[in-house]
Design a protein around this motif. Structure first.
Motif, PDB file in Angstrom:
ATOM      1  N   SER A 110       0.848  -1.191   0.000  1.00  0.00           N
ATOM      2  CA  SER A 110       0.000   0.000   0.000  1.00  0.00           C
ATOM      3  C   SER A 110       0.879   1.235   0.000  1.00  0.00           C
ATOM      4  O   SER A 110       1.854   1.331   0.741  1.00  0.00           O
ATOM      5  CB  SER A 110      -0.903   0.011   1.244  1.00  0.00           C
ATOM      6  N   ALA A 111       0.547   2.203  -0.871  1.00  0.00           N
ATOM      7  CA  ALA A 111       1.367   3.406  -0.987  1.00  0.00           C
ATOM      8  C   ALA A 111       1.396   4.190   0.319  1.00  0.00           C
ATOM      9  O   ALA A 111       2.361   4.890   0.593  1.00  0.00           O
ATOM     10  CB  ALA A 111       0.845   4.288  -2.116  1.00  0.00           C
ATOM     11  N   SER A 112       0.343   4.096   1.110  1.00  0.00           N
ATOM     12  CA  SER A 112       0.298   4.862   2.360  1.00  0.00           C
ATOM     13  C   SER A 112       1.409   4.432   3.318  1.00  0.00           C
ATOM     14  O   SER A 112       1.830   5.193   4.172  1.00  0.00           O
ATOM     15  CB  SER A 112      -1.067   4.691   3.029  1.00  0.00           C
TER      16      SER A 112
ATOM     17  N   GLU B  16       7.034   9.134  -6.429  1.00  0.00           N
ATOM     18  CA  GLU B  16       5.916   8.940  -7.356  1.00  0.00           C
ATOM     19  C   GLU B  16       6.067   9.843  -8.574  1.00  0.00           C
ATOM     20  O   GLU B  16       6.531  10.982  -8.459  1.00  0.00           O
ATOM     21  CB  GLU B  16       4.581   9.232  -6.664  1.00  0.00           C
TER      22      GLU B  16
ATOM     23  N   GLY C  91       4.325   4.645  -8.608  1.00  0.00           N
ATOM     24  CA  GLY C  91       5.143   4.729  -7.413  1.00  0.00           C
ATOM     25  C   GLY C  91       6.328   3.789  -7.528  1.00  0.00           C
ATOM     26  O   GLY C  91       6.170   2.635  -7.957  1.00  0.00           O
TER      27      GLY C  91
ATOM     28  N   TYR D  19       4.461   0.476  -8.518  1.00  0.00           N
ATOM     29  CA  TYR D  19       3.048   0.444  -8.147  1.00  0.00           C
ATOM     30  C   TYR D  19       2.239   1.398  -9.011  1.00  0.00           C
ATOM     31  O   TYR D  19       2.731   2.449  -9.422  1.00  0.00           O
ATOM     32  CB  TYR D  19       2.864   0.847  -6.677  1.00  0.00           C
ATOM     33  N   SER D  20       1.010   1.003  -9.288  1.00  0.00           N
ATOM     34  CA  SER D  20       0.038   1.938  -9.854  1.00  0.00           C
ATOM     35  C   SER D  20      -0.657   2.599  -8.678  1.00  0.00           C
ATOM     36  O   SER D  20      -1.311   1.925  -7.874  1.00  0.00           O
ATOM     37  CB  SER D  20      -0.984   1.195 -10.727  1.00  0.00           C
ATOM     38  N   VAL D  21      -0.495   3.903  -8.558  1.00  0.00           N
ATOM     39  CA  VAL D  21      -1.011   4.628  -7.396  1.00  0.00           C
ATOM     40  C   VAL D  21      -2.302   5.315  -7.804  1.00  0.00           C
ATOM     41  O   VAL D  21      -2.300   6.321  -8.502  1.00  0.00           O
ATOM     42  CB  VAL D  21       0.017   5.657  -6.892  1.00  0.00           C
TER      43      VAL D  21
ATOM     44  N   GLN E 215      -6.876   2.647  -5.321  1.00  0.00           N
ATOM     45  CA  GLN E 215      -6.366   1.432  -4.680  1.00  0.00           C
ATOM     46  C   GLN E 215      -4.994   1.131  -5.271  1.00  0.00           C
ATOM     47  O   GLN E 215      -4.830   0.990  -6.486  1.00  0.00           O
ATOM     48  CB  GLN E 215      -7.310   0.253  -4.934  1.00  0.00           C
ATOM     49  N   GLU E 216      -3.967   1.047  -4.414  1.00  0.00           N
ATOM     50  CA  GLU E 216      -2.614   0.825  -4.891  1.00  0.00           C
ATOM     51  C   GLU E 216      -2.450  -0.617  -5.371  1.00  0.00           C
ATOM     52  O   GLU E 216      -2.868  -1.552  -4.704  1.00  0.00           O
ATOM     53  CB  GLU E 216      -1.585   1.141  -3.795  1.00  0.00           C
ATOM     54  N   THR E 217      -1.843  -0.749  -6.538  1.00  0.00           N
ATOM     55  CA  THR E 217      -1.677  -2.066  -7.133  1.00  0.00           C
ATOM     56  C   THR E 217      -0.213  -2.298  -7.477  1.00  0.00           C
ATOM     57  O   THR E 217       0.418  -1.456  -8.125  1.00  0.00           O
ATOM     58  CB  THR E 217      -2.524  -2.192  -8.414  1.00  0.00           C
TER      59      THR E 217
END
Length: 401
Positions: A219-221, A285, A346, A359-361, A364-366
């Motif tokens: 998770s980007a968070s 990012e 990200g 990551y695709s930010v 919902q982070e993927t």
């Protein structure tokens, strides 16, 4: 005399890079080939040489090999023919791609017509359409190639001229058209959704890394404490790129800065950031929404300035090809990831554990891709903007905590 047998047609896959000019970043126009073997637009090469210092010898923009003087730049007819064929193939592909869109518009129109006729029918309190149909009205069907084929639903003459019978016949034929359209697109979409074979790199997002004791965050968070905001290095970016005043955005220039020089500057539309990492954990990012074809990742400062990000042993990236394909490049190998375009990417660089993750930010982070990475040389954030469209830009954006 009998003609020469051309032999079987061999499919060849080309991208614009293969037939591109590194000076203007466009398709070759009247290509000229230098004695070293590299080719450029003839006018681009003349303009580049004319803008240079009269005291400096003319040289190849790619390998810097000196060009003999005087040198007559002749058109490379073979390359020109390849460029022309490639351009025609692009136009044909674009035309074929538009056929399904026309079909979908027809399907929507037919659906609207069905609703209108049913509404009229309900106002007249008429019975619904039945299997019998003695009227003759035009109907449309989809051919196997995706095109539209006009035919008649029935060749029988009209035997009843009452408004009620005509309305019922029209509704029946419209429903038949609607059924054929739905069947065609259901079959076509099912065919297109079949999984394709892709090359799989030694480590991809579908395989676990050797050491899972410290996996990359999902998770980007969770990256906030490692977030950095790198800035572009003014020594490395191509003459075709401009860097913003705050150093966090790079744009394809409408007026290439041919006065910029230096052996540390990329020949193609690429740039590195000033920050170099040889240990620790970092996250940043990149906003990719305003670039049609891009790659983002990391590379060592020693990456050759004539090569492309991901195509070297010391660079890694994910790349959006601008043709509905997202790929990852690792150890000079490509892995196709899918057809969804991430608007923000990200990058998680964990040199403590030796892995790199993309990551695709979004909402919902993927996780897009992860691979092992070596920091034998310090790594810099790296970027590539395919330079066919001036104004294309990539931006390093602040991390939302």
């Amino acid at each position: 005399m009998a003609g020469v047998d051309p032999g079987p047609a061999i499919p060849v896959w080309l991208v614009e890079d293969d037939l591109g000019c590194i000076i203007c970043q466009g398709l070759l126009a009247t290509p000229a080939t230098l004695p070293c073997g590299h080719s450029f637009c003839r006018d681009c090469l003349k303009g580049l040489w004319a803008a240079g210092s009269a005291s400096r010898p003319r040289s190849c923009p790619t390998c810097r090999e000196s060009a003999p003087a005087p040198l007559q730049l002749r058109k490379n007819t073979l390359l020109q023919e390849l460029v022309d064929k490639y351009s025609r193939a692009l136009r044909e592909a674009a035309a074929q791609k538009s056929i399904p869109e026309v079909g979908r518009e027809l399907a929507e129109l037919v659906e609207q017509l069905v609703d209108i006729v049913r509404s009229l029918q309900s106002q007249r309190h008429l019975p619904e359409s039945g299997p019998d149909n003695e009227g003759s009205t035009p109907s449309m069907s989809m051919s196997s190639s995706g095109g539209v084929d006009l035919s008649l639903a029935s060749s029988k003459p009209v035997t009843s001229n009452t408004p009620e019978r005509k309305t019922r016949d029209i509704l029946h034929d419209l429903e038949e058209i609607q059924k054929k359209l739905r069947e065609n697109f259901t079959w076509k979409e099912a065919f297109e959704e079949q999984p394709q074979e892709v090359q799989e790199a030694p480590y991809s997002s579908s395989r676990p890394l050797p050491d899972q004791s410290h996996p990359a965050p999902k998770s980007a968070s969770r990256f906030a404490q490692w977030a950095i905001s790198p800035t572009f290095d003014l020594r490395s970016h191509s003459c075709s790129l401009e860097v913003s005043k705050d150093g966090r955005a790079v744009t394809v220039s409408r007026h290439p800065q041919t006065h910029l020089g230096g052996h540390e500057r990329f020949v193609t539309c690429q740039a590195l950031c000033s920050q170099a990492f040889s240990s620790g954990q970092q996250y940043w990012e990149v906003d990719t929404q305003h670039c049609s074809h891009w790659a983002v990742g990391v590379a060592s400062w020693g990456m050759k300035r004539t090569q492309i990000l991901g195509r070297t042993q010391d660079s890694y990236c994910v790349e959006w090809k601008g043709t509905s394909q997202l790929s990852a490049w690792h150890m000079v190998k490509e892995t196709v990831l899918g057809s969804d375009r991430p608007k923000v990417v990200g990058i998680w660089l964990d040199l403590q554990e030796g892995n790199l993750a993309f990551y695709s930010v979004a909402d919902q982070e993927t996780l897009l891709y992860e691979c092992p990475v070596s920091a034998s040389s310090p790594l810099h954030p790296a970027f590539w903007l395919y330079g066919l469209n001036p104004g294309n830009s990539l931006t390093i954006r602040p991390i939302r905590v």
